[in-house]
Design a protein around this motif. Structure first.
Motif, PDB file in Angstrom:
ATOM      1  N   LYS A  53       0.633  -1.342  -0.075  1.00 37.44           N
ATOM      2  CA  LYS A  53       0.087  -0.032   0.165  1.00 37.44           C
ATOM      3  C   LYS A  53       0.676   1.258   0.222  1.00 37.44           C
ATOM      4  CE  LYS A  53      -3.521  -2.384   2.179  1.00 37.44           C
ATOM      5  NZ  LYS A  53      -4.421  -2.756   3.356  1.00 37.44           N
ATOM      6  N   ASN A  54       2.176   1.212   0.516  1.00 35.05           N
ATOM      7  CA  ASN A  54       2.885   2.498   0.753  1.00 35.05           C
ATOM      8  C   ASN A  54       3.287   2.611  -0.702  1.00 35.05           C
ATOM      9  OD1 ASN A  54       5.674   3.789   1.153  1.00 35.05           O
ATOM     10  ND2 ASN A  54       4.522   4.104   3.373  1.00 35.05           N
ATOM     11  N   ASN A  55       3.364   3.977  -1.143  1.00 34.30           N
ATOM     12  CA  ASN A  55       4.193   4.255  -2.296  1.00 34.30           C
ATOM     13  C   ASN A  55       5.227   5.134  -2.078  1.00 34.30           C
ATOM     14  OD1 ASN A  55       2.494   6.430  -1.907  1.00 34.30           O
ATOM     15  ND2 ASN A  55       1.584   6.218  -3.789  1.00 34.30           N
ATOM     16  N   THR A  56       5.739   5.391  -0.833  1.00 32.75           N
ATOM     17  CA  THR A  56       6.771   6.398  -0.569  1.00 32.75           C
ATOM     18  C   THR A  56       8.044   5.693  -0.137  1.00 32.75           C
ATOM     19  OG1 THR A  56       6.072   6.933   1.693  1.00 32.75           O
ATOM     20  CG2 THR A  56       5.273   8.480  -0.154  1.00 32.75           C
ATOM     21  N   LEU A  57       7.837   4.704   0.497  1.00 33.71           N
ATOM     22  CA  LEU A  57       8.994   3.774   0.928  1.00 33.71           C
ATOM     23  C   LEU A  57      10.183   3.703  -0.030  1.00 33.71           C
ATOM     24  CD1 LEU A  57      10.293   3.047   3.735  1.00 33.71           C
ATOM     25  CD2 LEU A  57       9.522   0.838   3.309  1.00 33.71           C
ATOM     26  N   GLN A  58      11.470   4.089  -0.037  1.00 34.19           N
ATOM     27  CA  GLN A  58      12.291   3.823  -1.285  1.00 34.19           C
ATOM     28  C   GLN A  58      13.689   2.772  -0.739  1.00 34.19           C
ATOM     29  OE1 GLN A  58      13.780   7.510  -2.355  1.00 34.19           O
ATOM     30  NE2 GLN A  58      11.951   8.244  -3.015  1.00 34.19           N
ATOM     31  N   GLU A  59      13.634   2.768   0.682  1.00 30.23           N
ATOM     32  CA  GLU A  59      14.793   1.952   1.391  1.00 30.23           C
ATOM     33  C   GLU A  59      14.123   1.268   2.476  1.00 30.23           C
ATOM     34  OE1 GLU A  59      19.565   2.697   2.493  1.00 30.23           O
ATOM     35  OE2 GLU A  59      18.124   4.380   2.286  1.00 30.23           O
ATOM     36  N   LEU A  60      14.381   0.153   2.311  1.00 31.98           N
ATOM     37  CA  LEU A  60      14.278  -0.974   3.713  1.00 31.98           C
ATOM     38  C   LEU A  60      15.294  -1.692   3.984  1.00 31.98           C
ATOM     39  CD1 LEU A  60      12.181  -2.235   5.530  1.00 31.98           C
ATOM     40  CD2 LEU A  60      11.447  -3.626   3.433  1.00 31.98           C
ATOM     41  N   LYS A  61      15.794  -1.632   5.352  1.00 36.63           N
ATOM     42  CA  LYS A  61      16.878  -2.378   5.842  1.00 36.63           C
ATOM     43  C   LYS A  61      16.446  -3.415   6.908  1.00 36.63           C
ATOM     44  CE  LYS A  61      20.158   1.444   4.862  1.00 36.63           C
ATOM     45  NZ  LYS A  61      20.908   2.271   5.568  1.00 36.63           N
ATOM     46  N   ILE A  62      16.433  -4.624   6.544  1.00 36.11           N
ATOM     47  CA  ILE A  62      15.961  -5.475   7.671  1.00 36.11           C
ATOM     48  C   ILE A  62      16.896  -6.555   7.908  1.00 36.11           C
ATOM     49  CG2 ILE A  62      13.464  -5.150   7.745  1.00 36.11           C
ATOM     50  CD1 ILE A  62      13.135  -7.227   5.516  1.00 36.11           C
ATOM     51  N   SER A  63      18.111  -6.191   7.696  1.00 39.07           N
ATOM     52  CA  SER A  63      19.228  -7.299   8.123  1.00 39.07           C
ATOM     53  C   SER A  63      19.257  -7.711   9.400  1.00 39.07           C
ATOM     54  CB  SER A  63      20.604  -6.500   7.508  1.00 39.07           C
ATOM     55  OG  SER A  63      21.497  -7.727   7.762  1.00 39.07           O
ATOM     56  N   GLU A  64      19.797  -9.079   9.620  1.00 37.21           N
ATOM     57  CA  GLU A  64      19.909  -9.352  11.075  1.00 37.21           C
ATOM     58  C   GLU A  64      18.410  -9.301  11.890  1.00 37.21           C
ATOM     59  OE1 GLU A  64      22.937 -10.095  13.138  1.00 37.21           O
ATOM     60  OE2 GLU A  64      24.433 -10.067  11.463  1.00 37.21           O
ATOM     61  N   ASN A  65      17.638 -10.203  11.253  1.00 37.67           N
ATOM     62  CA  ASN A  65      16.124 -10.243  12.054  1.00 37.67           C
ATOM     63  C   ASN A  65      15.794 -11.478  12.302  1.00 37.67           C
ATOM     64  OD1 ASN A  65      15.057  -7.475  12.946  1.00 37.67           O
ATOM     65  ND2 ASN A  65      15.976  -6.927  11.197  1.00 37.67           N
ATOM     66  N   ASN A  66      16.456 -12.571  11.821  1.00 41.47           N
ATOM     67  CA  ASN A  66      15.805 -13.965  11.767  1.00 41.47           C
ATOM     68  C   ASN A  66      14.832 -14.374  10.997  1.00 41.47           C
ATOM     69  OD1 ASN A  66      16.460 -16.400  13.210  1.00 41.47           O
ATOM     70  ND2 ASN A  66      14.831 -16.130  14.603  1.00 41.47           N
ATOM     71  N   ILE A  67      14.738 -13.653  10.001  1.00 40.04           N
ATOM     72  CA  ILE A  67      13.874 -13.801   8.810  1.00 40.04           C
ATOM     73  C   ILE A  67      14.201 -14.904   7.950  1.00 40.04           C
ATOM     74  CG2 ILE A  67      12.722 -12.905   6.797  1.00 40.04           C
ATOM     75  CD1 ILE A  67      13.311  -9.982   7.819  1.00 40.04           C
ATOM     76  N   THR A  68      13.240 -15.930   7.849  1.00 38.31           N
ATOM     77  CA  THR A  68      13.366 -17.205   7.058  1.00 38.31           C
ATOM     78  C   THR A  68      13.080 -16.992   5.575  1.00 38.31           C
ATOM     79  OG1 THR A  68      11.296 -18.450   7.486  1.00 38.31           O
ATOM     80  CG2 THR A  68      13.388 -18.527   9.120  1.00 38.31           C
ATOM     81  N   SER A  69      12.899 -17.880   4.808  1.00 39.49           N
ATOM     82  CA  SER A  69      12.328 -17.975   3.345  1.00 39.49           C
ATOM     83  C   SER A  69      10.990 -17.796   3.607  1.00 39.49           C
ATOM     84  CB  SER A  69      12.522 -19.272   2.835  1.00 39.49           C
ATOM     85  OG  SER A  69      12.122 -20.160   3.327  1.00 39.49           O
ATOM     86  N   ASN A  70      10.139 -17.979   4.594  1.00 37.35           N
ATOM     87  CA  ASN A  70       8.765 -17.685   4.639  1.00 37.35           C
ATOM     88  C   ASN A  70       8.417 -16.015   4.914  1.00 37.35           C
ATOM     89  OD1 ASN A  70       8.078 -20.519   4.838  1.00 37.35           O
ATOM     90  ND2 ASN A  70       8.118 -20.448   7.082  1.00 37.35           N
ATOM     91  N   GLY A  71       9.385 -15.555   5.605  1.00 27.93           N
ATOM     92  CA  GLY A  71       9.244 -13.956   5.452  1.00 27.93           C
ATOM     93  C   GLY A  71       9.515 -13.368   4.321  1.00 27.93           C
ATOM     94  N   LEU A  72      10.525 -13.795   3.736  1.00 30.56           N
ATOM     95  CA  LEU A  72      10.887 -13.409   2.280  1.00 30.56           C
ATOM     96  C   LEU A  72       9.744 -13.595   1.297  1.00 30.56           C
ATOM     97  CD1 LEU A  72      13.111 -11.411   1.438  1.00 30.56           C
ATOM     98  CD2 LEU A  72      14.435 -13.306   0.660  1.00 30.56           C
TER      99      LEU A  72
END
Length: 174
Positions: A53-72
């Motif tokens: 829904k958001n059309n202004t976010l240009q950069e997202l940093k979510i490194s080192e957050n215990n995200i697996t393939s399900n989240g990605l």
């Protein structure tokens, strides 16, 4: 507010769900930095809803957050329709080849993502082959970091094939 930096805290998916809800209606935030927290797959799912829904976010940093393939997978689905994100950093997570496959599907459709960092994610040559196939189609990605994964000769060969057809990639880290 154009940049929100909450890195190196103890933020979990609960906190990120609230931030994601706000970002669905926010029209000014351009950078969200959530490095080194504990958002996991539920937090990634909240971000994916925001990205739809958001059309202004240009950069997202979510490194080192215990995200697996399900989240990605969720983020990849959102990026197929998102038209604003230019930089995505999901390094140092646990996305593996399934997550790489989800990103490859996103790269086939997304034409705004310019920088992708997916280093240190247990991606093997199988995952890189999928990304290489997508890069033969993608015309926006300029920087790709897949360093410190488990890539062998087959993965290197796949990237070499993509380089024959891709003219937008300017920086590649393997």
């Amino acid at each position: 507010l154009q940049e929100l930096n909450i890195c190196k805290n103890e933020v979990t998916s609960i906190g990120l769900i609230k931030i994601g809800e706000a970002l669905q209606i926010n029209t000014s935030l351009q950078t969200l930095d959530v490095l080194y927290n504990k958002i996991s797959d539920d937090g990634a799912a909240a971000i994916s809803e925001c990205l739809k829904k958001n059309n202004t976010l240009q950069e997202l940093k979510i490194s080192e957050n215990n995200i697996t393939s399900n989240g990605l997978i969720k983020i990849g689905e959102a990026l197929q329709i998102n038209a604003s994100l230019q930089t995505l950093d999901v390094s140092h997570n646990r996305i593996s080849d399934d997550g790489a496959a989800a990103i490859s599907e996103c790269l086939k459709k997304n034409n705004t993502l310019q920088e992708l960092k997916i280093s240190e994610n247990n991606i093997t040559s199988n995952g890189l082959i999928k990304i290489g196939e997508a890069l033969q189609i993608n015309a926006s990605l300029q920087t790709l970091d897949v360093s410190n994964n488990k890539i062998s000769d087959d993965g290197a060969a796949a990237i070499s094939e993509c380089l024959k057809k891709n003219s937008t990639l300017q920086e590649l880290k393997i």
